[in-house]
Scaffold this active site. Structure first.
Site, PDB file in Angstrom:
ATOM      1  N   GLU A   1       1.633  -4.732  -3.456  1.00  0.00           N
ATOM      2  CA  GLU A   1       0.728  -5.830  -3.093  1.00  0.00           C
ATOM      3  C   GLU A   1      -0.555  -5.681  -3.889  1.00  0.00           C
ATOM      4  O   GLU A   1      -1.091  -4.578  -4.025  1.00  0.00           O
ATOM      5  CB  GLU A   1       0.372  -5.843  -1.594  1.00  0.00           C
ATOM      6  CG  GLU A   1       1.439  -6.384  -0.680  1.00  0.00           C
ATOM      7  CD  GLU A   1       0.970  -6.486   0.767  1.00  0.00           C
ATOM      8  OE1 GLU A   1      -0.246  -6.704   0.992  1.00  0.00           O
ATOM      9  OE2 GLU A   1       1.807  -6.354   1.668  1.00  0.00           O
TER      10      GLU A   1
ATOM     11  N   GLU B   1       2.639  -0.907   5.145  1.00  0.00           N
ATOM     12  CA  GLU B   1       1.311  -0.561   5.650  1.00  0.00           C
ATOM     13  C   GLU B   1       1.301  -0.050   7.089  1.00  0.00           C
ATOM     14  O   GLU B   1       0.610  -0.605   7.961  1.00  0.00           O
ATOM     15  CB  GLU B   1       0.363  -1.761   5.506  1.00  0.00           C
ATOM     16  CG  GLU B   1       0.164  -2.193   4.064  1.00  0.00           C
ATOM     17  CD  GLU B   1      -0.918  -3.229   3.870  1.00  0.00           C
ATOM     18  OE1 GLU B   1      -1.396  -3.374   2.745  1.00  0.00           O
ATOM     19  OE2 GLU B   1      -1.301  -3.903   4.870  1.00  0.00           O
TER      20      GLU B   1
END
Length: 489
Positions: free
Chosen positions: A387, A206
């Site tokens: 995720e 991320e």
């Protein structure tokens, strides 16, 4: 029954800073995040919770217990990271041929002599302990994705308190090309040390969150908390360069696939008249980044250029997805609307009448299908869902959330997308960054006082999925929106 291909793997993802600390000798105080969450001014301002990571779930000391539970759950894949600051807690000599005045880092020279020189500075105790962890993981038949960076930077590269105060004369993290050079060297070194245990690599987790929340969404409590669009752009430019140079560094010592893991939202129009807003939001939040590391197209200043040294630096895409973002067209562009997606009241319902989590995130599984199929249609690179999960201490919504999102992965595969695994966030509760221990994402509940792990009902549901490679008939009813009535009392 919704069956997955035999090669498809179910597993989990976790991060070092969030999970490792909590047992004697596990503390890692040499990171920007550690300094950030201990800072009294940040605590006083409410930017951070006051919870401390050294009281965490204790994976560093109790990794075998975590792995025991994963094995009992039937999990076959794990994504973990090495904490940069554990391996190199102290400053390294400046890289050869490093010139900080140059904005573009087109090459970082890495050879065996350089790797041997880095080896002299590495913390051997930490290296050996990570090897023990990874060997135990592999001994249980788990496929292993090693991620190089999951947010904390060594303090010698980033002092977030100085930057927050506007002092850029010290270590400034991703604002400096020094961090680009060092990340390339670190990534090559880690691949050199652990390639015998690794199946695939990811450079970063991320990166868009790091550049976005650190310099724009400063109320989020993410370091360095310095509000500046210009510095956010500079950080993201350097992060893109760092990924490309890390990709090259890993490939210099390994033939294994190298991907990147990205935070995704499914952009949804408020009305049919807002489809242009969706396209703009996707370009601003997703495609610009991947066009840079796949096609070499990047904006420098106000100029769009093509850099061959960035092109083709990606083998696979890691998709992190939690909820959607609803957008509306405006005269000057678009806006994201509150009351949907991440912008909801906690433990309530969204404006669409959908339940929300402990974090106030809306239940919207069909967005995962949207994200996966759009990536596939644009780039044709294989993917993992790296995720996906929900903050839900009571485990009321998680069984529904889990089955509903796994079903959307099944839909995407049936639509032609090459998705090779689903990694839930996470196996056990952990330290949720600025929110501390209040947000519990685990299939396993952690007693932070005793470090004991308890199975939530959703862990049993996930075991049913993982051991059968399918959403079986017995749990198919969970592929639905959780009943919202109890949430209103």
């Amino acid at each position: 029954m919704y069956s997955f291909p035999n090669s498809f793997r179910f597993g989990w993802s976790q991060a070092g800073f969030q999970s490792e600390m909590g047992t004697p000798g596990s503390e890692d105080p040499n990171t920007d995040w550690y300094k950030w969450v201990h800072d009294p001014e940040n605590m006083a301002a409410g930017l951070v919770s006051g919870d401390l990571p050294e009281n965490g779930p204790g994976y560093w000391g109790n990794y075998k217990t975590f792995h025991d539970n994963a094995q009992k759950m039937g999990l076959k894949i794990a994504r973990l990271n090495v904490e940069w600051s554990r391996i190199f807690p102290n400053p390294l000599p400046r890289p050869q041929n490093f010139d900080e005045s140059k904005q573009d880092v087109t090459e970082v020279e890495i050879n065996e002599n350089e790797l041997k020189r880095l080896d002299e500075y590495a913390n051997k105790d930490a290296l050996n302990h990570y090897r023990e962890i990874f060997k135990d993981l592999k001994s249980r038949g788990l496929y292993f994705i090693l991620n190089m960076y999951h947010w904390p930077l060594p303090l010698w590269l980033h002092d977030p308190i100085r930057v927050r105060r506007g002092d850029f004369t010290g270590p400034s993290g991703w604002l400096s090309t020094r961090t680009v050079y060092e990340f390339a060297r670190f990534s090559a070194y880690i691949a050199w040390k652990f390639d015998d245990l690794v199946d695939e690599y990811s450079t970063m987790n991320e990166p868009n969150v790091v550049g976005g929340l650190g310099y724009v969404g400063v109320k989020s409590g993410f370091p360095p908390g310095y509000l500046s669009f210009e510095l956010s752009r500079r950080a993201m430019y350097n992060i893109i360069q760092a990924h490309a140079r890390a990709y090259d560094g890993i490939k210099s010592v390994s033939k294994k696939p190298v991907g990147i893991i990205y935070a995704n939202s499914s952009f949804q129009p408020l009305t049919d008249k807002d489809m242009e807003a969706v396209e703009m939001a996707e370009n601003d939040n997703r495609w610009w980044f991947f066009d840079a590391i796949i096609r070499g197209e990047i904006t420098r200043g106000n100029e769009k250029i093509v850099r061959d040294d960035l092109k083709g630096r990606l083998d696979w895409i890691g998709v992190n997805y939690y909820t959607r973002t609803v957008v509306k067209r405006t005269e000057k562009g678009y806006v994201s609307l509150g009351g949907y997606g991440h912008g909801c009241e906690r433990n309530s319902v969204s404006l669409a009448g959908l339940p929300t989590s402990d974090f106030g995130w809306e239940f919207f599984p069909e967005g995962l299908y949207d994200v996966l199929t759009k990536y596939w249609n644009r780039y044709h690179l294989y993917m993992y869902v790296t995720e996906n999960g929900i903050a839900d201490d009571a485990d009321y919504q998680r069984p529904y959330y889990l089955v509903s999102h796994v079903y959307q992965v099944h839909r995407a595969i049936n639509s032609g997308a090459d998705v090779r695994g689903y990694l839930h966030w996470s196996l056990a509760d952990n330290y949720e960054w600025a929110s501390g221990f209040s947000m519990r994402f685990g299939l396993l509940k952690v007693d932070y006082n005793t470090k004991r792990l308890y199975w939530r009902p959703s862990a049993l549901v996930y075991r049913e999925i993982a051991t059968n490679g399918a959403i079986t008939d017995e749990i198919e009813h969970l592929n639905s929106v959780p009943p919202v009535k109890p949430l209103r009392h």
